[in-house]
Design a protein around this motif. Structure first.
Motif, PDB file in Angstrom:
ATOM      1  N   VAL A 212       0.837  -1.207   0.000  1.00 32.76           N
ATOM      2  CA  VAL A 212       0.000   0.000   0.000  1.00 32.76           C
ATOM      3  C   VAL A 212       0.867   1.250   0.000  1.00 32.76           C
ATOM      4  O   VAL A 212       0.568   2.234  -0.690  1.00 32.76           O
ATOM      5  CB  VAL A 212      -0.953  -0.017   1.204  1.00 32.76           C
ATOM      6  CG1 VAL A 212      -1.788   1.259   1.245  1.00 32.76           C
ATOM      7  CG2 VAL A 212      -1.860  -1.235   1.144  1.00 32.76           C
ATOM      8  N   ALA A 213       1.959   1.223   0.768  1.00 30.94           N
ATOM      9  CA  ALA A 213       2.846   2.385   0.811  1.00 30.94           C
ATOM     10  C   ALA A 213       3.444   2.683  -0.553  1.00 30.94           C
ATOM     11  O   ALA A 213       3.639   3.852  -0.908  1.00 30.94           O
ATOM     12  CB  ALA A 213       3.954   2.145   1.847  1.00 30.94           C
ATOM     13  N   TRP A 214       3.735   1.653  -1.315  1.00 29.39           N
ATOM     14  CA  TRP A 214       4.327   1.859  -2.632  1.00 29.39           C
ATOM     15  C   TRP A 214       3.372   2.593  -3.568  1.00 29.39           C
ATOM     16  O   TRP A 214       3.797   3.397  -4.405  1.00 29.39           O
ATOM     17  CB  TRP A 214       4.721   0.511  -3.225  1.00 29.39           C
ATOM     18  CG  TRP A 214       5.421   0.629  -4.532  1.00 29.39           C
ATOM     19  CD1 TRP A 214       6.727   0.929  -4.755  1.00 29.39           C
ATOM     20  CD2 TRP A 214       4.834   0.435  -5.828  1.00 29.39           C
ATOM     21  NE1 TRP A 214       7.000   0.936  -6.102  1.00 29.39           N
ATOM     22  CE2 TRP A 214       5.854   0.641  -6.793  1.00 29.39           C
ATOM     23  CE3 TRP A 214       3.549   0.109  -6.264  1.00 29.39           C
ATOM     24  CZ2 TRP A 214       5.620   0.527  -8.152  1.00 29.39           C
ATOM     25  CZ3 TRP A 214       3.324  -0.004  -7.628  1.00 29.39           C
ATOM     26  CH2 TRP A 214       4.356   0.206  -8.556  1.00 29.39           C
ATOM     27  N   PHE A 215       2.065   2.360  -3.406  1.00 23.22           N
ATOM     28  CA  PHE A 215       1.074   3.019  -4.264  1.00 23.22           C
ATOM     29  C   PHE A 215       0.945   4.507  -3.947  1.00 23.22           C
ATOM     30  O   PHE A 215       0.688   5.306  -4.847  1.00 23.22           O
ATOM     31  CB  PHE A 215      -0.294   2.350  -4.102  1.00 23.22           C
ATOM     32  CG  PHE A 215      -0.474   1.123  -4.953  1.00 23.22           C
ATOM     33  CD1 PHE A 215      -0.843   1.222  -6.278  1.00 23.22           C
ATOM     34  CD2 PHE A 215      -0.278  -0.136  -4.417  1.00 23.22           C
ATOM     35  CE1 PHE A 215      -1.006   0.101  -7.066  1.00 23.22           C
ATOM     36  CE2 PHE A 215      -0.439  -1.267  -5.183  1.00 23.22           C
ATOM     37  CZ  PHE A 215      -0.799  -1.153  -6.504  1.00 23.22           C
ATOM     38  N   VAL A 216       1.090   4.882  -2.674  1.00 24.53           N
ATOM     39  CA  VAL A 216       0.761   6.252  -2.268  1.00 24.53           C
ATOM     40  C   VAL A 216       1.988   7.039  -1.824  1.00 24.53           C
ATOM     41  O   VAL A 216       1.851   8.182  -1.381  1.00 24.53           O
ATOM     42  CB  VAL A 216      -0.287   6.227  -1.134  1.00 24.53           C
ATOM     43  CG1 VAL A 216      -1.572   5.555  -1.593  1.00 24.53           C
ATOM     44  CG2 VAL A 216       0.269   5.528   0.104  1.00 24.53           C
ATOM     45  N   ALA A 217       3.198   6.461  -1.926  1.00 23.93           N
ATOM     46  CA  ALA A 217       4.386   7.100  -1.362  1.00 23.93           C
ATOM     47  C   ALA A 217       4.838   8.315  -2.148  1.00 23.93           C
ATOM     48  O   ALA A 217       5.427   9.236  -1.581  1.00 23.93           O
ATOM     49  CB  ALA A 217       5.529   6.088  -1.268  1.00 23.93           C
ATOM     50  N   GLY A 218       4.591   8.342  -3.451  1.00 21.56           N
ATOM     51  CA  GLY A 218       5.127   9.442  -4.239  1.00 21.56           C
ATOM     52  C   GLY A 218       6.644   9.399  -4.240  1.00 21.56           C
ATOM     53  O   GLY A 218       7.255   8.385  -4.586  1.00 21.56           O
ATOM     54  N   PHE A 219       7.267  10.495  -3.826  1.00 21.55           N
ATOM     55  CA  PHE A 219       8.728  10.544  -3.755  1.00 21.55           C
ATOM     56  C   PHE A 219       9.260  10.160  -2.367  1.00 21.55           C
ATOM     57  O   PHE A 219      10.467  10.196  -2.145  1.00 21.55           O
ATOM     58  CB  PHE A 219       9.225  11.946  -4.120  1.00 21.55           C
ATOM     59  CG  PHE A 219       8.960  12.317  -5.553  1.00 21.55           C
ATOM     60  CD1 PHE A 219       9.727  11.780  -6.572  1.00 21.55           C
ATOM     61  CD2 PHE A 219       7.928  13.187  -5.874  1.00 21.55           C
ATOM     62  CE1 PHE A 219       9.484  12.113  -7.897  1.00 21.55           C
ATOM     63  CE2 PHE A 219       7.677  13.532  -7.202  1.00 21.55           C
ATOM     64  CZ  PHE A 219       8.458  12.984  -8.217  1.00 21.55           C
ATOM     65  N   THR A 220       8.374   9.801  -1.457  1.00 22.60           N
ATOM     66  CA  THR A 220       8.796   9.375  -0.122  1.00 22.60           C
ATOM     67  C   THR A 220       9.302   7.940  -0.178  1.00 22.60           C
ATOM     68  O   THR A 220       8.641   7.072  -0.758  1.00 22.60           O
ATOM     69  CB  THR A 220       7.641   9.474   0.881  1.00 22.60           C
ATOM     70  OG1 THR A 220       7.153  10.823   0.907  1.00 22.60           O
ATOM     71  CG2 THR A 220       8.092   9.075   2.274  1.00 22.60           C
ATOM     72  N   GLU A 221      10.449   7.693   0.421  1.00 23.17           N
ATOM     73  CA  GLU A 221      11.035   6.352   0.429  1.00 23.17           C
ATOM     74  C   GLU A 221      11.093   5.839   1.860  1.00 23.17           C
ATOM     75  O   GLU A 221      11.852   6.349   2.684  1.00 23.17           O
ATOM     76  CB  GLU A 221      12.444   6.357  -0.185  1.00 23.17           C
ATOM     77  CG  GLU A 221      12.448   6.516  -1.682  1.00 23.17           C
ATOM     78  CD  GLU A 221      13.767   6.078  -2.302  1.00 23.17           C
ATOM     79  OE1 GLU A 221      14.581   5.451  -1.589  1.00 23.17           O
ATOM     80  OE2 GLU A 221      13.978   6.362  -3.490  1.00 23.17           O
TER      81      GLU A 221
END
Length: 274
Positions: A212-221
């Motif tokens: 889920v984080a990968w879908f909504v992370a944008g440029f956040t790693e």
């Protein structure tokens, strides 16, 4: 006369022990391999080991990208766990103590984020965030993780409140205590072990969640996204070293928290009944 053949019950116990050992071996062997490769001297870890070194741990701490993603994951996981615990507490109290129509339907809706595949939940959040593109990144990750973890946090606290002795609350209110005082002095101390368990579970799940984080992370790693990015190339031993530290710290925190919860539960169970 010496019995040569084991009894049927003994054979069953031996098979149960063997089955349990195989399950634990299957669960912990990959963890042991990660820790082993963290000490491999080769730049590309693998068997057989050519030598042992601890230099990769220092290299991992000097890697700004790895350390930065680790700190980001820790910060977001703490916020998500705190929010999910705060949301789950009143929800569980209402579900356990108040008469609610269509309670089974409400419980099914609470279970929704847990039952739904994370891929579907991630796609749904992507569509939802089109209306608020400024939230993409850390706010979206916090929202996603809170949505997921608050579901089973509510269920855990709900089961705890079902076994809660309401007589404590009634006795305190008969003595003139206000509702806030009862909640602070009676309810919170008695459910503190459950709250800590819920927070730890929510933190662990939010810290390691990737899909889920990968879908909504944008440029956040976050750390899982950084590790997944490295999987597309050659996995650096620094990743194994940092993962080993996280594994060891997580296991130690889990052990300490479980021992503390067991101790608090025993103390609570020894309290005189009203």
């Amino acid at each position: 006369m010496v019995r040569l053949m084991p009894r049927k019950g003994e054979r069953g116990n031996a098979l149960l022990v063997l089955y349990s050992a195989l399950i634990y071996l299957f669960l912990y062997l990959p963890i042991a391999v990660i820790i082993l490769f963290a000490f491999d001297a080769k730049p590309i870890p693998g068997l057989p080991l050519n030598g042992l070194t601890t230099s990769w741990f220092a290299e991992a701490l000097r890697d700004e990208k790895l350390v930065g993603s680790l700190l980001t994951s820790l910060r977001l996981a703490v916020i998500s766990a705190a929010l999910s615990t705060a949301l789950a507490l009143p929800a569980a109290m209402v579900l356990a103590w108040l008469p609610i129509r269509f309670k089974s339907l409400v419980m099914s809706m609470v279970l929704g984020p847990v039952v739904l595949p994370q891929l579907v939940l991630g796609l749904g959040l992507v569509i939802l965030l089109r209306a608020a593109p400024d939230m993409v990144g850390e706010p979206a990750i916090i929202l996603a993780h809170t949505t997921i973890t608050s579901s089973y946090a509510t269920l855990i606290l709900y089961s705890r409140f079902l076994g809660f002795r309401r007589s404590y609350i009634e006795a305190a209110m008969n003595l003139g205590a206000s509702e806030f005082t009862v909640f602070r002095e009676i309810v919170l101390p008695l459910i503190r072990p459950a709250l800590i368990s819920v927070f730890m579970l929510a933190f662990t799940d939010a810290f390691g969640e990737f899909v889920v984080a990968w879908f909504v992370a944008g440029f956040t790693e976050t750390l899982p996204i950084t590790i997944w990015t490295s999987l597309r190339q050659v996995i650096s031993p620094k990743v194994y070293a940092l993962s080993s530290v996280i594994i060891i710290v997580t296991l130690l925190l889990s052990l300490v928290s479980q021992l503390w919860v067991i101790r608090q539960t025993r103390l609570t169970s020894k309290a005189p009944s009203a």
